[in-house]
Each structure stands twice: as C-alpha cells, then as structure tokens.
Motif scaffolding. Structure first.
Motif, PDB file in Angstrom:
ATOM      1  N   CYS A  80      40.150  31.549  35.653  1.00  0.00           N
ATOM      2  CA  CYS A  80      41.508  31.035  35.869  1.00  0.00           C
ATOM      3  C   CYS A  80      41.833  30.954  37.368  1.00  0.00           C
ATOM      4  O   CYS A  80      41.108  31.500  38.196  1.00  0.00           O
TER       5      CYS A  80
ATOM      6  N   CYS B 151      42.239  34.405  39.125  1.00  0.00           N
ATOM      7  CA  CYS B 151      40.971  35.096  39.401  1.00  0.00           C
ATOM      8  C   CYS B 151      40.204  34.388  40.517  1.00  0.00           C
ATOM      9  O   CYS B 151      39.553  35.019  41.342  1.00  0.00           O
TER      10      CYS B 151
ATOM     11  N   ALA C  17      37.187  38.642  35.908  1.00  0.00           N
ATOM     12  CA  ALA C  17      37.829  38.026  34.740  1.00  0.00           C
ATOM     13  C   ALA C  17      39.124  38.763  34.457  1.00  0.00           C
ATOM     14  O   ALA C  17      39.337  39.861  34.966  1.00  0.00           O
TER      15      ALA C  17
ATOM     16  N   CYS D  25      41.147  34.711  31.126  1.00  0.00           N
ATOM     17  CA  CYS D  25      39.924  33.949  31.359  1.00  0.00           C
ATOM     18  C   CYS D  25      38.673  34.801  31.186  1.00  0.00           C
ATOM     19  O   CYS D  25      38.744  36.015  31.106  1.00  0.00           O
TER      20      CYS D  25
ATOM     21  N   ARG E 160      47.458  41.942  35.292  1.00  0.00           N
ATOM     22  CA  ARG E 160      46.832  40.782  34.646  1.00  0.00           C
ATOM     23  C   ARG E 160      45.537  41.187  33.930  1.00  0.00           C
ATOM     24  O   ARG E 160      45.041  40.472  33.065  1.00  0.00           O
TER      25      ARG E 160
HETATM   26 ZN   LIG Z   1      41.526  35.251  35.227  1.00  0.00          ZN
END
Ligand SMILES: [Zn+2]
Ligand SMILES: [Zn+2]
Length: 790
Positions: free
Chosen positions: A111, A114, A132, A136, A174
């Motif tokens: 993503c 990241c 990750a 993602c 996240r």
């Molecule tokens: Zn990510």
C-alpha cells in the motif's frame, strides 16, 4: 444517549477492520467494543450520542479499509439512560460456530503508506522489501489454515522483535494484528546470488519453518545490496529469477532484444507472450494505449497482468509478444519490485519461472536446482510460500472487465452464486483449470492451477483444493462436478472421489458449463448461450466449440451453431493450423482431396513438409483419425493458416490471437456469413466461407481485410443465429462465453447485434470466460440439478 449493536458480514476479518472500527469509534468519542465472530463476521457495540452513531455508520459504508468488503450490516438501536461500556476496546476473537467459509483475504499490492515507510530514511522500514500492514501484503500465500493468526502462517518462523511486537499490539497502529508484520531486525532476508562451478550436494537443512537458501547459491549480497546486485545483472542484459509473493518469476530488461531472445532460447518458449512489469500506471501508459477502465484495473490492489493495446514506438522489444498487437502489462506490487525500479528505468519482462509444463517454482532449492542453466542470478527470500499463486490476467473487452486467469489478488475471495444452494466441489475441465468449492451461494475458486494433464499438475490441483478447504474452514463437499469428457484426469479424479469417498458425481457438458457460468453470475435461469472456444467434448462424440445453446441451469439443447469441419490427425490439427484449413475446405461439397491439395499448394499454405501436406489430404480421403469439429477456435486457426498468419501453434490460442492482431489493421469486406442446416439446426457454413475467403485472397484482397471480415462474419453470423433462436424459444437474453469471447471485435459486434434485437446481453464478469470459469459453471449446474431432485 443510544446503544447500537451492529453485525457486519463480508470480508471483514484479517483486513484491518477491527482497528478501523477502533479508530473511527475513538475518533467520534463513542464507547463500546468490537469482536470477531469467526464465520459470522464482526460484532460492534456502540454507546454515545445518536448523531455520532449515525456518523459512525456513514463511515462504515463510505470508507472501509481497502481490502474489506462489507456485504451486510444488521443494526439494532435503543435509547438508554445509563452507560454500560467504558472506553472503546477491541476484544479477543470469539468463535460462535457456523459452517466454515470464513474468508482469508487475497494477497494484495504493497500500500501507499507502507511504500512511504520503505522510502523514508528515518523509518525503521527504510529499504525493507517485506514491510506489510493490515491493508496490504501476503495473505493467501502464507496461511496454513484457520484461524488466521501469526502461528498459522509461514511468518511464524520469524519471531517478532520488540518494536514489531509493540506495533502489532497497539490498536491505533496500522500494523495492529497485521500477521505479515516484519522488519529488517526480525523479518525474512532477501539474498542475491548465483550458481558457480562447484556443485556440491546441499546438506539437509534444519527445519526452521523458513525456506532455506540452498548451498549451491553463492552468497552475493543481502538486503538492499541484493537488490543493487540483481539490478546490475539486469542492466547488463542478464536473466534474474526473482522470488515473489506466490512464486518465482524470470525477469530481464524488456527493452533489450538480446536479453529477451536469450530468455526465449533458455526456456524454450519460442513465441508465447511475456508479461511486462512497470513501476506504475504512467509507465504503463508509455507502452500501451490505456482507457480509464484499464488504468483503474492496472492500479487496483489486485494488480493483474492486463492485456492492453501496445503503442507504436513502445520501447518494449518486439520479441516480448511476437505477432500480437497487445502486450500484457502489470504494475509493481511488491517491495522488491519497487526497489528494483529505483535502480532501473526500463520495463522488465516478468514471467512465471517454471520447468516446461510444470507449475511455477516456489521453493528456493527447487528454483536454484531447476533454473541453474537458465538464470544468471537469483534474488530470493527465505519466507516459505505456503500456497503457490500465479499472477492473474485480465483484459478489458468491449468496455467490460474480463478475467483470463483468476488467481493472485482474487483467491480465495468467493464469487456469489445466486441460487447455488448446497455444497459441491467442481474440478473444471483439463486445461486452464481453476477448481471451485461451492458452499451455500458462495463459490470459492482456488488459485489458477493450469493444465492438469500430468502428475505434477494433478498434485497441484489436489493441493490447491486442500489449501482452499483449510483456509476457508469448509468441510469436504458431498458432491463432485466434472467435465463430461470421459478421458480427462479430472474426470478420473471425480470417479475416484465417488469410489473412495462416496461423493455424488455430476458430469457437465463443457459448453453447458460455460453457459451456466454466465447464467449464475447474472442470477438468470435461462438464456440463449453462444459458447465459442477451442475444444469441448460433445455428447455425440464430436468436438464442439461453436455452439448456440438454449440453456437453463439444469440442462441445455443445441439449437444452432457452426457447421462441422474435419480435423485430420485429431490433436495434431490443433497444433498445425494448415491441417485445419485442409479439413475445413474438404468439408465443402465442392472439394475432394485432390482439389484441397491444389488450394493448399496455390496459397502456399505452410506444412512441415510437402509430403505431410499430401499425407493430410490422403487422410481426409480415407477418414482415418479425422474427427469432426464445430469449434470456433479451430475455424479461426484455419483462416490464420489460409492468410499465412500462423503455421504452427506454439501456445494455446496463438493462431486466433495473431489473426486478431492482423485484423486490427483491416476493414471488413462485404461478405455475408453463408448459412446452411445441420441435422435440422440452422448453422453457419464455415467450409463455404473458407472457400470464399480463398477465392478473395486469390483475387488479391488484403490479408488484414480478410482477417477483419472473418471476425465480423463470425460475430454477426452467430449473433443472428442467437437472436433467431431467442425468438423461436421465447428467451429474452443472450449469453456469451468461451475463449473466443476475449476477441474484442467478435465480442463487441455480437453484443451490438443482440442489443439491436432488443435482447439482454450477458457476459462473464467475475469468473473467466475461458476454461478457468468452467468449474464455476459446473458448480452452478450441480447445485441446480440437486435442487430439482429435492
Ligand atoms: Zn501497507
Ligand atoms: Zn521487527
């Protein structure tokens, strides 16, 4: 004050859904809890002002995490006086039962967040290829089974460092419960090396749960240095194996004709088109003409290989997709891809690394062993790939998204099968197989398995089904559906399952399965179906493939189609289009073996030798090993041979694809598709059409125009047959499926003809139109027949 109990179903586990709920609720000052319910989705308890609860529900619908799919939301609200909840918290998962079918999400592209971490010199993820988060990274390919948790993944072999543990455990992060979390301290290692001289047997590696680097691999460099070294080899025209998410790829500079040629020589792939990897959509637009739909497909987190129209003057070497007007393009989807492009400008060829006819290689030992003579270098990592998963392939046809191969980025997300009650395993046909498990209206497709015609690919089919059952938690279904072809490996397997495990067996005719796949996707019970492809076993023992069926979910009737042609040499005729041309001409009453030989000679139709050409004509005369076929694919092969476009098929669909490329520059001539009747059914007289094309060619008509005329005639001819059949049989829709339906011109013109007649036009959108969608159609038929039995 209000209290709300919300149950959300869909793809809501392992996709960062609970952290999203936590952040949203905390943000809005709501109290309460969120909990995973195993198969039953997620339950949210909220307490606070009514306006805030409304705002929460809005955001639930409008901005769910990118990998989540919210299917249903059930809400109960009540007004309360006293608070029952404290500050919002995420509770441990609860398994409240169910029949399985919990959804592990698919693997998705790294993503933006990241990627930003990876680029940030101050981030602890700087230059780290395997970073990750919940939005993602790898999922399907690293999971052993349910519950989806670190210990059940191949990441279990990499104990988290303290920093990773902290992020993994903080709900606001996240990477909260991101099972693939990893950093340079604790995560998998990337290594570049090559195989030099001394070949010593590798000692048996200790079982660490990792994928060990083989001894035969020299240790060139690790980490960022490994990427630099690999990029250096690529810049010098070398071939590098890059181990990725679902398997290994062979990579080289796509702008270097010599490198591409070397790749072809060393792998023995003479003409099969290679996919091209680019950093982003803008880079793709420099190689190909892209519509808005195509740009979106390329940029989606699924990152398929998209077949798009190549630009004139594209820097990609002609040898990447010889003789085609399309090129398969894919945007970078792993950290390694992005890091490689830091060092390289040009697009890269990126094609599955496998031994001929075998599935893609996934283990370091097998990769180095199998490709020592092919690759100049190896860029490998030590994270084990639990499930192999090829890249998906898609094409935008007539403005609609069509899947050629449904695999990475999709598996194991289910496709709805409305009305598909009950449970069944569907094995698919023999080529391009993508087995499917139906569980009460949800159809779970495995990753792409491919051609199941030898032991290695057959094992892959079995492993694929087993892995699917273990990551969905589904029980083995009581019914097995398969192709009606008596000699397929998959048919054999279905018989074995019947014998040994007591499964109920359902045989489904190939083109009926194609038709049913469209009906099921569109929740229809019946339609006229145009099913056009290469080969399918017909119940009359001939080879079908250009059929107009009156199809329901349970049954079908062949109501029109293409007139048959002879296939001298059977399977040999699929490899040598010249044979199909001979067989097609011979089927015309005005021809005998001698006059066919004359036409072949006059048009200089290439055969391996003049002797073979004469033998083929003798074979036609005697009828020995000369089955009949109504296949649309074989008809296009014959035209391809007549126009000198393709003399030998080196990969599936090659003559028709090259014909489409030639036709792209042509204008259809005014030749109506000739009509005839076969066994009382209206049919297009393909033999007569071939004779007419040969005459026009002899009169000097342009090759491109004749190729365009062929596509036009096939599309309009079949469209007319379908419209007439719909009228006769009282149907209000026409479905199109089969491999030939990927042809842009044929699909577009046929759809126009159907729409002009005021009928609905239906095509596959969720499953492949080609044989990758046949298992889904088989499952639809099995479910419908079972329903009728009750
Ligand atoms: Zn990510
Ligand atoms: Zn770490």
């Amino acid at each position: 004050m209000e209290r709300a109990t919300i149950r959300v179903d869909g793809v809501v586990q392992s996709v960062g859904f609970r952290p999203f709920v936590y952040r949203t609720a905390t943000d809005l000052g709501l109290r309460g809890t969120v909990r995973n319910l195993g198969d039953a989705g997620v339950r949210i308890e909220l307490e606070g002002e009514a306006a805030e609860v409304d705002a929460f529900l809005d955001r639930l619908h409008e901005e769910p995490p990118p990998l989540a799919r919210v299917d249903t939301v059930e809400i109960e609200r009540e007004v309360v006086d006293t608070a029952a909840f404290g500050p919002f918290e995420i509770l441990d998962s609860a398994d409240e039962g169910g029949n399985g079918g919990g959804s592990i999400p698919p693997d998705t592209a790294i993503c933006e967040a990241c990627l930003t971490d990876m680029r940030d010199p101050d981030s602890r993820y700087h230059d780290y290829w395997a970073t990750a988060c919940v939005d993602c990274g790898p999922r399907f390919t690293v999971v052993e089974g349910l519950p989806y948790d670190r210990p059940t993944t191949s990441m279990a072999a990499f104990p988290m460092c303290e920093d990773c543990r902290d992020e993994y455990e903080s709900p606001a992060d996240r990477r909260y419960h991101a099972q693939a979390i990893a950093c340079p301290q604790c995560g998998p290692t990337l290594r570049y090396g090559s195989v030099d001289g001394a070949e010593e047997a590798a000692p048996e590696p200790p079982d660490t749960g990792r994928d060990p680097f083989p001894e035969a691999l020299s240790r060139g460099a690790d980490g960022p240095g490994a990427v630099r070294a690999a990029a250096g080899t690529l810049a010098d025209g070398g071939l590098v194996v890059v181990k990725g998410v679902g398997g290994a790829h062979l990579v080289c500079d796509a702008t270097d004709p010599a490198a591409v040629e070397r790749l072809r020589e060393r792998t023995g792939r003479s003409a099969k088109p290679f996919a091209v990897l680019v950093p982003d959509v803008d880079a793709a637009a420099r190689l190909a003409h892209l519509s808005e739909t195509e740009r979106e497909a390329l940029a989606s987190p699924r990152r398929p290989i998209l077949l798009v129209e190549a630009r004139d003057g594209s820097p990609v070497a002609a040898g990447v997709a010889p003789g085609l007007h399309t090129v398969g393009v894919m945007c970078a989807y792993t950290g390694v891809h992005h890091l490689l492009f830091d060092h390289l400008d040009g697009p890269l060829v990126c094609t599955s690394a496998n031994l001929p006819g075998r599935p893609m290689l996934v283990e370091n030992g097998a990769i180095v062993d199998g490709l020592a003579d092919v690759a100049d270098g190896f860029l490998l990592h030590d994270r084990r790939i639990v499930a192999r998963c090829d890249d998906s392939v898609a094409r935008v046809v007539d403005g609609g998204h069509r899947l050629v191969r449904r695999s990475r980025g999709f598996a194991p997300t289910p496709v709805d099968l409305p009305g598909g009650d009950g449970r069944a395993l569907a094995l698919g046909p023999e080529l391009d197989v993508t087995p499917t498990v139906l569980a009460d209206g949800d159809c779970y497709l495995t990753q792409y398995v491919g051609d199941v015609d030898d032991l290695a690919t057959f094992d892959y089919l079995r492993d694929g089904v087993d892995h699917l059952l273990s990551v969905t938690g589904l029980d083995r279904p009581p019914v097995v559906a398969h192709d009606a072809h008596p000699d397929f490996q998959t048919t054999d397997h279905a018989r074995r399952l019947e014998r040994e495990a007591g499964l109920e067996r359902v045989a489904v005719q190939h083109h009926h399965a194609h038709a049913a796949s469209v009906l099921a996707e569109h929740d229809r019970d019946a339609a006229i179906a145009v099913t056009v492809d290469g080969v399918g076993y017909g119940p009359d023992g001939t080879v079908w493939g250009g059929e107009v069926l009156d199809a329901t979910r349970t049954d079908y009737e062949r109501v029109a189609g293409l007139a048959p042609m002879a296939m001298p040499g059977g399977d040999r005729a699929t490899r040598h289009p010249g044979r199909m041309l001979a067989g097609g001409l011979f089927a015309h009453p005005g021809h005998d073996a001698e006059s066919v030989r004359e036409v072949l000679r006059a048009h200089d139709v290439p055969f391996p030798s003049a002797e073979e050409r004469d033998l083929v004509c003798q074979q036609l005369d005697s009828g020995v090993n000369t089955p009949e076929t109504t296949s649309a694919g074989r008809f296009l092969d014959a035209v391809s041979a007549l126009l000198g476009i393709c003399s030998e098929r080196t990969y599936e669909g090659e003559p028709a694809m090259r014909l489409e490329a030639v036709a792209a520059d042509g204008t259809p001539l005014d030749i109506d598709p000739p009509r005839t009747t076969v066994d009382g059914r209206p049919a297009l007289d393909m033999p007569r059409f071939l004779v007419e094309l040969a005459d026009r060619r002899a009169d000097g008509a342009a090759r491109a125009d004749l190729a365009a005329t062929t596509q036009e005639a096939l599309a309009l001819g079949l469209g007319d047959l379908a419209v007439a059949a719909a009228d006769r049989r009282g149907r209000d829709a026409v479905a199109l499926s089969g491999g030939v339906a990927y042809n842009e011109h044929i699909a577009c013109r046929l759809r126009e003809r159907v729409a002009d007649a005021g009928l609905a036009f239906l095509a596959n959108e969720q499953v492949p139109q080609g044989d990758g969608g046949v298992a889904y159609g088989q499952a639809a038929v099995a479910a419908a027949r079972h329903d009728g039995d009750r």
